[in-house]
Design a protein around this motif. Sequence first.
Motif, PDB file in Angstrom:
ATOM      1  N   LEU A 203     -10.933   3.675  -0.073  1.00 39.73           N
ATOM      2  CA  LEU A 203     -12.162   4.398  -0.436  1.00 39.73           C
ATOM      3  C   LEU A 203     -11.836   5.862  -0.716  1.00 39.73           C
ATOM      4  O   LEU A 203     -12.378   6.473  -1.647  1.00 39.73           O
ATOM      5  CB  LEU A 203     -13.193   4.280   0.692  1.00 39.73           C
ATOM      6  N   LEU A 204     -10.918   6.403   0.067  1.00 33.03           N
ATOM      7  CA  LEU A 204     -10.525   7.797  -0.122  1.00 33.03           C
ATOM      8  C   LEU A 204      -9.821   7.968  -1.471  1.00 33.03           C
ATOM      9  O   LEU A 204     -10.134   8.884  -2.252  1.00 33.03           O
ATOM     10  CB  LEU A 204      -9.586   8.195   1.021  1.00 33.03           C
ATOM     11  N   LEU A 205      -8.874   7.035  -1.761  1.00 30.36           N
ATOM     12  CA  LEU A 205      -8.137   7.116  -3.031  1.00 30.36           C
ATOM     13  C   LEU A 205      -9.108   7.043  -4.213  1.00 30.36           C
ATOM     14  O   LEU A 205      -8.970   7.768  -5.192  1.00 30.36           O
ATOM     15  CB  LEU A 205      -7.134   5.961  -3.116  1.00 30.36           C
TER      16      LEU A 205
ATOM     17  N   ARG B 205       1.173   9.202  -5.779  1.00 31.93           N
ATOM     18  CA  ARG B 205       1.404  10.579  -5.324  1.00 31.93           C
ATOM     19  C   ARG B 205       2.436  11.271  -6.208  1.00 31.93           C
ATOM     20  O   ARG B 205       2.313  12.443  -6.535  1.00 31.93           O
ATOM     21  CB  ARG B 205       1.870  10.541  -3.873  1.00 31.93           C
ATOM     22  N   THR B 206       3.472  10.501  -6.602  1.00 30.70           N
ATOM     23  CA  THR B 206       4.575  11.137  -7.347  1.00 30.70           C
ATOM     24  C   THR B 206       4.344  11.087  -8.851  1.00 30.70           C
ATOM     25  O   THR B 206       5.194  11.534  -9.609  1.00 30.70           O
ATOM     26  CB  THR B 206       5.901  10.431  -7.030  1.00 30.70           C
ATOM     27  N   ALA B 207       3.197  10.523  -9.282  1.00 35.32           N
ATOM     28  CA  ALA B 207       2.989  10.352 -10.729  1.00 35.32           C
ATOM     29  C   ALA B 207       3.031  11.703 -11.442  1.00 35.32           C
ATOM     30  O   ALA B 207       3.574  11.818 -12.546  1.00 35.32           O
ATOM     31  CB  ALA B 207       1.658   9.672 -10.985  1.00 35.32           C
ATOM     32  N   ALA B 208       2.473  12.707 -10.801  1.00 37.29           N
ATOM     33  CA  ALA B 208       2.368  13.999 -11.491  1.00 37.29           C
ATOM     34  C   ALA B 208       3.686  14.755 -11.526  1.00 37.29           C
ATOM     35  O   ALA B 208       3.839  15.731 -12.273  1.00 37.29           O
ATOM     36  CB  ALA B 208       1.303  14.841 -10.802  1.00 37.29           C
TER      37      ALA B 208
ATOM     38  N   ALA C  27       1.197   1.551 -12.480  1.00 37.76           N
ATOM     39  CA  ALA C  27       1.814   0.655 -11.494  1.00 37.76           C
ATOM     40  C   ALA C  27       1.112   0.765 -10.149  1.00 37.76           C
ATOM     41  O   ALA C  27       0.813  -0.237  -9.494  1.00 37.76           O
ATOM     42  CB  ALA C  27       3.286   0.994 -11.343  1.00 37.76           C
ATOM     43  N   GLY C  28       0.825   1.997  -9.733  1.00 36.14           N
ATOM     44  CA  GLY C  28       0.184   2.192  -8.430  1.00 36.14           C
ATOM     45  C   GLY C  28      -1.135   1.455  -8.352  1.00 36.14           C
ATOM     46  O   GLY C  28      -1.406   0.702  -7.401  1.00 36.14           O
ATOM     47  N   TRP C  29      -1.969   1.655  -9.357  1.00 39.60           N
ATOM     48  CA  TRP C  29      -3.299   1.004  -9.316  1.00 39.60           C
ATOM     49  C   TRP C  29      -3.193  -0.505  -9.490  1.00 39.60           C
ATOM     50  O   TRP C  29      -3.961  -1.266  -8.901  1.00 39.60           O
ATOM     51  CB  TRP C  29      -4.215   1.610 -10.374  1.00 39.60           C
ATOM     52  N   LEU C  30      -2.209  -0.919 -10.318  1.00 40.41           N
ATOM     53  CA  LEU C  30      -2.040  -2.373 -10.509  1.00 40.41           C
ATOM     54  C   LEU C  30      -1.715  -3.035  -9.160  1.00 40.41           C
ATOM     55  O   LEU C  30      -2.280  -4.073  -8.811  1.00 40.41           O
ATOM     56  CB  LEU C  30      -0.906  -2.623 -11.503  1.00 40.41           C
ATOM     57  N   LEU C  31      -0.825  -2.398  -8.414  1.00 38.84           N
ATOM     58  CA  LEU C  31      -0.449  -2.971  -7.112  1.00 38.84           C
ATOM     59  C   LEU C  31      -1.645  -3.007  -6.167  1.00 38.84           C
ATOM     60  O   LEU C  31      -1.852  -3.991  -5.440  1.00 38.84           O
ATOM     61  CB  LEU C  31       0.682  -2.149  -6.479  1.00 38.84           C
ATOM     62  N   LEU C  32      -2.441  -1.959  -6.178  1.00 40.20           N
ATOM     63  CA  LEU C  32      -3.609  -1.952  -5.270  1.00 40.20           C
ATOM     64  C   LEU C  32      -4.620  -3.022  -5.698  1.00 40.20           C
ATOM     65  O   LEU C  32      -5.233  -3.677  -4.853  1.00 40.20           O
ATOM     66  CB  LEU C  32      -4.257  -0.568  -5.246  1.00 40.20           C
ATOM     67  N   GLY C  33      -4.772  -3.198  -7.007  1.00 40.12           N
ATOM     68  CA  GLY C  33      -5.665  -4.263  -7.476  1.00 40.12           C
ATOM     69  C   GLY C  33      -5.163  -5.623  -7.031  1.00 40.12           C
ATOM     70  O   GLY C  33      -5.932  -6.489  -6.591  1.00 40.12           O
ATOM     71  N   ALA C  34      -3.826  -5.802  -7.117  1.00 44.28           N
ATOM     72  CA  ALA C  34      -3.240  -7.097  -6.721  1.00 44.28           C
ATOM     73  C   ALA C  34      -3.388  -7.308  -5.221  1.00 44.28           C
ATOM     74  O   ALA C  34      -3.621  -8.426  -4.750  1.00 44.28           O
ATOM     75  CB  ALA C  34      -1.770  -7.130  -7.107  1.00 44.28           C
ATOM     76  N   LEU C  35      -3.262  -6.215  -4.462  1.00 48.60           N
ATOM     77  CA  LEU C  35      -3.399  -6.320  -3.006  1.00 48.60           C
ATOM     78  C   LEU C  35      -4.758  -6.930  -2.629  1.00 48.60           C
ATOM     79  O   LEU C  35      -4.862  -7.708  -1.685  1.00 48.60           O
ATOM     80  CB  LEU C  35      -3.272  -4.925  -2.392  1.00 48.60           C
ATOM     81  N   MET C  36      -5.788  -6.587  -3.400  1.00 45.71           N
ATOM     82  CA  MET C  36      -7.142  -7.064  -3.077  1.00 45.71           C
ATOM     83  C   MET C  36      -7.241  -8.589  -3.112  1.00 45.71           C
ATOM     84  O   MET C  36      -8.090  -9.172  -2.453  1.00 45.71           O
ATOM     85  CB  MET C  36      -8.162  -6.485  -4.065  1.00 45.71           C
ATOM     86  N   THR C  37      -6.363  -9.215  -3.904  1.00 46.26           N
ATOM     87  CA  THR C  37      -6.463 -10.680  -4.004  1.00 46.26           C
ATOM     88  C   THR C  37      -6.046 -11.344  -2.700  1.00 46.26           C
ATOM     89  O   THR C  37      -6.262 -12.538  -2.520  1.00 46.26           O
ATOM     90  CB  THR C  37      -5.566 -11.235  -5.130  1.00 46.26           C
ATOM     91  N   LEU C  38      -5.428 -10.577  -1.787  1.00 41.40           N
ATOM     92  CA  LEU C  38      -5.028 -11.174  -0.504  1.00 41.40           C
ATOM     93  C   LEU C  38      -6.240 -11.405   0.388  1.00 41.40           C
ATOM     94  O   LEU C  38      -6.135 -12.017   1.449  1.00 41.40           O
ATOM     95  CB  LEU C  38      -4.011 -10.285   0.215  1.00 41.40           C
ATOM     96  N   GLY C  39      -7.391 -10.851  -0.019  1.00 39.29           N
ATOM     97  CA  GLY C  39      -8.623 -11.172   0.701  1.00 39.29           C
ATOM     98  C   GLY C  39      -8.902 -10.237   1.863  1.00 39.29           C
ATOM     99  O   GLY C  39      -8.083  -9.399   2.239  1.00 39.29           O
TER     100      GLY C  39
ATOM    101  N   VAL D 266       0.842  -1.201   0.000  1.00 40.25           N
ATOM    102  CA  VAL D 266       0.000   0.000   0.000  1.00 40.25           C
ATOM    103  C   VAL D 266       0.875   1.247   0.000  1.00 40.25           C
ATOM    104  O   VAL D 266       0.630   2.195  -0.759  1.00 40.25           O
ATOM    105  CB  VAL D 266      -0.938   0.000   1.227  1.00 40.25           C
ATOM    106  N   SER D 267       1.923   1.226   0.805  1.00 41.04           N
ATOM    107  CA  SER D 267       2.727   2.452   0.867  1.00 41.04           C
ATOM    108  C   SER D 267       3.450   2.690  -0.454  1.00 41.04           C
ATOM    109  O   SER D 267       3.564   3.826  -0.920  1.00 41.04           O
ATOM    110  CB  SER D 267       3.697   2.410   2.044  1.00 41.04           C
ATOM    111  N   ILE D 268       3.928   1.610  -1.082  1.00 40.68           N
ATOM    112  CA  ILE D 268       4.604   1.783  -2.388  1.00 40.68           C
ATOM    113  C   ILE D 268       3.611   2.339  -3.403  1.00 40.68           C
ATOM    114  O   ILE D 268       3.900   3.283  -4.142  1.00 40.68           O
ATOM    115  CB  ILE D 268       5.173   0.433  -2.870  1.00 40.68           C
ATOM    116  N   ALA D 269       2.405   1.729  -3.433  1.00 37.28           N
ATOM    117  CA  ALA D 269       1.397   2.151  -4.411  1.00 37.28           C
ATOM    118  C   ALA D 269       1.015   3.614  -4.186  1.00 37.28           C
ATOM    119  O   ALA D 269       0.931   4.404  -5.129  1.00 37.28           O
ATOM    120  CB  ALA D 269       0.174   1.260  -4.298  1.00 37.28           C
ATOM    121  N   GLU D 270       0.809   3.969  -2.927  1.00 37.54           N
ATOM    122  CA  GLU D 270       0.446   5.366  -2.613  1.00 37.54           C
ATOM    123  C   GLU D 270       1.537   6.306  -3.096  1.00 37.54           C
ATOM    124  O   GLU D 270       1.269   7.347  -3.691  1.00 37.54           O
ATOM    125  CB  GLU D 270       0.298   5.523  -1.096  1.00 37.54           C
TER     126      GLU D 270
END
Length: 1984
Positions: free
Chosen positions: A578-580, A539-542, A554-566, A531-535
Amino acid sequence: MELAHSLLLNEEALAQITEAKRPVFIFEWLRFLDKVLIAANKTDVKEKQKKLVEQLTGLISSSPGPPTRKLLAKNLAALYSIGDTFTVFQTLDKCNDIIKSKDDTSAYLPTKLTAVACVGAFYEKMGRMLGSSFPETVNNLLKSLKSAESQGRSEILMSLQKVLSGLGGAAASCHRDIYKNARSLLTDRAMAVRCAVAKCLLELQNEAVFMWTAELENVVTLSFKALENSNYGVRVAVSKLLGTVMATALMPKQAAVMRQNVKRATLEEVLELMATGFLRGGSGFLKSGGEMLKVGGSVNREVRVGVTQAYVVFVTTLGGQWLERNFATFLSHVLDLVSHPRATQTHVEAVYSRRCVSFILRATVGSLLGEKAQIAAAKDICQAIGKQMKAVEAVVNDTNIENKSGAADVAASQHVMVCALQELGSLVQSLSATASPLIQEPSIGLLETVTSVLLHPSMAARLAAAWCLRCVAVALPFQLSPFLDRCAERLNNLKTSPEAVSGYSFAMAALLGGVHQCPLGIPHAKGKMVVSIAEDLLRTAAQNSRLSLQRTQAGWLLLGALMTLGPSVVRYHLPKMLLLWRNVFPRSLKELEAEKARGDSFTWQVTLEGRAGALCAMRSFVAHCPELLTEDVIRKLMTPIECAMTMMSHIPSVIKTHGAHLKASAAMVRLRLYDILALLPPKTYEGSFNALLRELVAEFTLTDNSANTTTSLLRSLCHYDDSVLLGSWLQETDHKSIEDQLQPNSASGSGALEHDPSSIYLRIPAGEAVPGPLPLGVSVIDASVALFGVVFPHVSYKHRLQMLDHFAECVKQAKGVRQQAVQLNIFTAVLSALKGLAENKSTLGPEEVRKSALTLVMGALDNPNPILRCAAGEALGRMAQVVGEATFIARMAQYSFDKLKSARDVVSRTGHSLALGCLHRYVGGIGSGQHLKTSVSILLALAQDGTSPEVQTWSLHSLALIVDSSGPMYRGYVEPTLSLVLTLLLTVPPSHTEVHQCLGRCLGAIITTVGPELQGNGPTISTIRSSCLVGCAITQDHSDSLVQAAAISCLQQLHMFAPRHVNLSSLVPSLCVHLSSSHLLLRRAAVACLRQLAQREAAEVCEYAMSLANNAGDKENNGMNINPFAPGIGSRRDVHGRHQGINITETGLEGVLFGMLDRETDRKLCSDIHDTLGHMLSSLAVEKLSHWLMLCKDVLAASSDMTTTAPLGGEKDEDSEKKDEMDDDTMFTTLGEEDKSKPSVAPRWATRVFAADCLCRIIMLCENENKAHFDLALARSAKLRNPKNDFLVLHLSDLIRMAFMAATDHSNQLRMAGLQALEDIIKKFAAVPEPEFPGHVILEQYQANVGAALRPAFSQDTPSDITAKACQVCSTWIGSGVVSDLNDLRRVHNLLVSSLDKVQTGKGSSSQLYRESATTMEKLAVLKAWAEVYVVAMKIKKEAETKPKKAVKNGEDDDEDDYSTVDELPPDSLITLVQPELPTLSRLWLAALKDYALLTLPAEFASQLPPDGGAFYTPETIDTARLHYRNSWAPILHAVALWLNSTGFTASESADDVSTAVPNPQKCTTSILLNQAPGTPPSAKSLQETNKDRMHLILGVSIQFLCSPRPEEPVEHVTSCLQALHTLLDSPCARTHIAEDQLLGVELLNVLHRLLLTCNPPSVQLLVTGVVQQIVRAAQDHLQEKRNTLRCLTILPSVLFLITQVLKDTAVKTTGNQVSPPVTAALQGLKNVVTLPMSMDEEIHKQWTNLIRSTLASILEYSQPEVSKPVLDEVSMLTAIALFLWSASTEIIGVQSLQTGCMNRFKMALNSSDPWVQAKCYQLLLSVFQHTNRALSTPYIHSLAPIMVEKLKSVETNRPKNKTELLAVQEGIKVLETLVALGEEQNRVHLLALLVPTLISYLLNESAFSSASMVSKELHEFALQDLTRIGPLYPHAFKTVMGAAPELKIRLEAAVRASQASKAKAAARQPPPTVHSTPTIKLKTSFF
């Protein structure tokens, strides 16, 4: 039919039956003859041969159908080979004449074909015996070949193949002629002819050397041409020819080489030739393979797919060893194919080429190489990747911008990378833990190599590398966490490289996606890290436009992958997510508008990608964390989703403004949006339906899409059974992954990771090796169609109508190809919608909606595209289902009836016949019953239309659907249908395979419909049954695999309903042959059938299979001994023999099935093989023990050596040594045939795991069979009696060896299975005695093996689950009692000790590798193991304690003085091993139990769980931890109970001890000291409280479990729990507890009662009764104490009443103040009652208080003087009152009313006229005033002291007259003195001021003294003595008082002086001082 069963044809019977039935009768006779000729006596046959030949040759000219002619030819040939051969030439000439005949009419054709078939059969059977006549025959056949039509061409080619096969090398003179004539037909119009040519040439190349030398290139060219426009059958046949010819060219057969001096082709030449086909296709062939192929023109896909199959055949024919030796060359060649520009002209073509190359690698490396060779291959692939990557890096780092070719190389290299990495990944994943050497050897550098590709410029290569890493991590889960860390670190270090950001984030996402395949998971903290890497990335994308896109993705891909952990991980990050999500979309319409106005095309691209990414992560969240989807969360998700929907409508204008390159990003946003909406409940977004449906409809009607893209979902939405019409059975072949490319819909089979990077972390669809999302264009349409189906049922009827009308309009508007595409998409959407309606149980809508839908559907039933017709039929059926009205159904049926009656074109007839089938299928027999007759009659008529096989196929398919759906209602139509099916089977040409497949389906449906009736014996049933059997026989003998598969399933059904009538002796061998078929569906059908047969008749199945092996020896040359491990390819000698490719050796069918497990990858097939083997094992393993153990041992032996060709079974190792010495030349000339009897590949790990499981099952089966299996003495004697007897115990060393091999393997799954087997062996054999060494057991000799098998499991790098299992085995071993010597035991014991240290210290490295619950599992396993050992140790100790007593009694007191004292245990007792660890263990056990108790709380108490977890679990992994606690709590509970019992509940625990025992003290102090609010400092509890807590813990856990033991809980848990309770209640402390808490006891009894009723094993019931006894015993003991109390309360009122009444009646004043005995007794009784310890018990307390109070009240009442009654004895009454005051507590009698009453009685007594009463009253008051309880005495002092003082003061004027009065005064003064003593210091003066003056007033002056009476003088003396005693006691106060009153002082001094003077005189008369004496009048009994 029985009449047909005779050696000669029964011509009379034939003449009597109708014309229609004659072909069946003749076929049945030929079938009978076929079986009987082989078995018949030769002389019988010779006798009747002449007549038989006449009958058979006569039949040739009777126009027999295809199956009949085949059988006829076979029988004629068999007859000649068994009988005399002298008329054979005559018959041959007759046939040749028929063939030469010029009659070309269709009526004569069957006769001609039969003659051709006979010729072939003669040569095949008799070969060289007919040698002289063959040139003429061949010429004859070749001549007629030129003029024959397609059926004739096929038949002639098949005959030629048989001629060649029969003659072998003898036919050399005709080889060239045959070759010349046949080769031109390779490109024949008819596919069946192409197949026949390929098979004929394949036979020819066995002997014709020119084919693979001079003619090689021509053969190759022709083959390529044959593949153009081919079907699947042709591709299989031609690729087999091509591959075999190539293999032969490379490695010719020795015989052929010997005959002619042959120039061998080199490997390069051969591969070059193959490559031309792959890259160029069929047409236009370049002579020199080396010349570079020119770019341009497209490759023919069919040719490429065919050549791909040929590559596989080529390698398979050369064999595994060849591949091992030449792998590097082969690999580089195959990878070059995909880097060639011709192979990658467009993206889709590139993907197709990659698929082909991957297929080649998978099919060869994956199945031909053993595990060792696969590891070597993986090394080669690694090197290839490294080499490519170096080249790429060189180009990337090359600063020369002109380097165009370099860029092309990089582009080409990506495809090479994808193929190589995918194969590497697949290899490692299939090797699983066996692949660990690849990672551990630094020289290979696998990880470095793969990781380096993450920086490849191409996304496809980066994704492939990420995928490969995921495979490695899944195979070797201990690498997962380190990989993640490494990627995170690199991602951090290389933040500024776009490739690095993209590549490493792909890798991390892939790894996270693989976690679900790793049962041990990853540490919880990894989620936070991601989560911290993705954030950070988002954050630094711009900040840097060069990286914006990559960082966002990459950020969103990692967060999507995180969801598979259940949910367990995501729960913690949800608020942030939810905020993101909210922030990535504009908040309002205004913001949206503003956004449109600003921004350039790049920012828009980044924005769209970001939003697509966010939606993708949302979708992943919804899919993987459904538990977290509360209404609130859905509401929060809907905000960004609704915003995305609004944004959709604005995108077109943005694209217009900023350019079309944004289209892909926009499409991606739409795809993600559709995907997530399809997962959410439609109700949540019904407000947006209108806008959404507009988008969806526009999407699949291609409104804004100029490409004619079609959806890929149509096939999956059509019914699986329609595969024969759709050709989708290709999905079920071994070539599925490449055949997909040839399917008609868009981009079929072009799935690739780069189309959708998110699929890198999603679960792979079942049956796919690598995720292959389709191209974006297709995916979006697919998603829109799927969502349309979800939304449609929730849309209003008005909108439904609008959409359906719009669909019709769209179809009308489009033209040509586009119309087809639009129509396909619309139909798929409509089907999806109808399916949605059916699932939601909603209806289609009112009449106008139905009408619109019907128009749309009916229009498509006449569409020329068969897929559309199929979809229309399906839609019609589904419509009927959702409308569900009889009139509507009737209307639809009638429409099709009318159409079918009038239409003559193929299209309408097929479409409408399917419509009928679908109507019946979806409405069922009842709903469509009235149309049944019409439907059947129309379809039966259509099925006879011989002019159109297509109409026949569709109508028969529909008929099968109707038979299936009508069930018993079809019974009346069975006979006509069957008769038609048989007629067609006997007449339809075999090349129309689809018709035959449908006939097979019809046959199966009919068998199911007739069902169990088929067992009957009535004439009609017999006819039906024999017709079915004939039908099965015909289909079984068909050449097409699918038809054969249908036949097998028909026979399987028949066997189910009428097992007696299915002939296993012929069925089983044919099934065994099919096991090596190259067609997956046929192998599946064969195994499925074997599975059913083995379930009922395993022994027969194995026996008949063995007969196949035995026959193999009898018939030479029939290809029986062909290696089964090469699918479908056998030795090339007689490749087409009947028993091609089956290899049943002495291991029987079981051996073949085990072998199949090594090469089959199809899940269904493997599962059926497992089941079949399971059934066989259950039935046969005990009888054929050695055989089955040998099988398992041979499979498991591969663990120990992992060589490629492990010598299995009886071979000697010398052979294998010799083999190694063979030189290369001989090796090369033998073309992989060197050893056909051995499996080419050592069993793979999965098969070995299965074998280890089988081993456990065998042990279990033996256990239920015969005691001798586990008794060596019994087994040996039985073996002596009958050597055939076989017992498990005789194979113990083998069992141990197998378990050992498995337990020490590389593969983790195998280690688990091995440890399980070891545990089973120990449990079952622990008690088996060793007959030769009495007092010892048989297992003792295997101590070293057991220790060695266990030790590796405790090494640092072993996964937790294996260590946990090993702990279990350790405890079983230690507790089994096998090893009696402590020193030997220590080896295993030390393993547990070291583990216990780990538990205390917290585990080292591995705790960082896996999820925290893995550590929980391991720690609990250790504690459980120790608990089990402790339980056994205590049991031994108990037994030891009971034994020595006996020894002493027998008087054996000689020198065995160890046993003389009872307390000493035998020195080697197990308890000495456990004792040192007990202090630690007991604490850990209690901690574990506490955790378990908390974890079993219901969900609503979740808030009460400690926030930072328990002693052994963390709150994040609570769900997985629960399972581990569930496995281990029971033994721990038992151990704790034993420990508490043995320490007698005296062990306390203090916080500082605890913290040393448990790994994380800050958690534990709060968690172990029970019942304490978290966070409060541990207070030192009293031992009693601690014990109470422990009791509650143990009883709570037990009751909770016993209330409802889960069915899956082992019975051992129940017994452990009951034993724990029993042990616990052995201790008095626990018994008291349970007896005092009655509710607890009752609850426990209730639970035990239920358990007694529901739990079966007698052992459990005995334990239950034992515990009940204990509870009853506890209650009895307690009752003993309590009974008095209870009884008291029952009888107390009566007792008290009696006492008070006695008192009242007997306490009468007497003269002399005597106390009567009744009064004394009554007072004693009262004292006893009042002092009973009742008030302790709370329940009784109230009742008791009331009783005591009322008794006192009664006494008070009685003591009131009444005139009428005799005078009461006040003293006795006062004594009674005082008793109460003294003995009962204040709270009982301190009530105001009672207190007043008592005081009044005392006042009356004080004022009594009787001095005796006064004296006694003073005495009693003294005791009351002195009461220890001040609360009780003070009120009495305050009330009565003043009266006393007054009374005593008045004595001065009224001095005592007699002794009694004097006594009263003396007693009064005593009380006053006591009051002074009781008073506090400051009040002393006041009290003395009362006492002293009173005493002084009693003094007489000198004058009065002499005249005073005796009593008066005594009073004076008494007063004086008292004063002289008091003065020194209180000097200060005394002085104060005397100083205040001088007259007192004077009086006192005078008295003292007078006293001294008269002392001498009065000494003799002076009475003893009364102060120290007791009163002279005294009560008889003292009550105080």
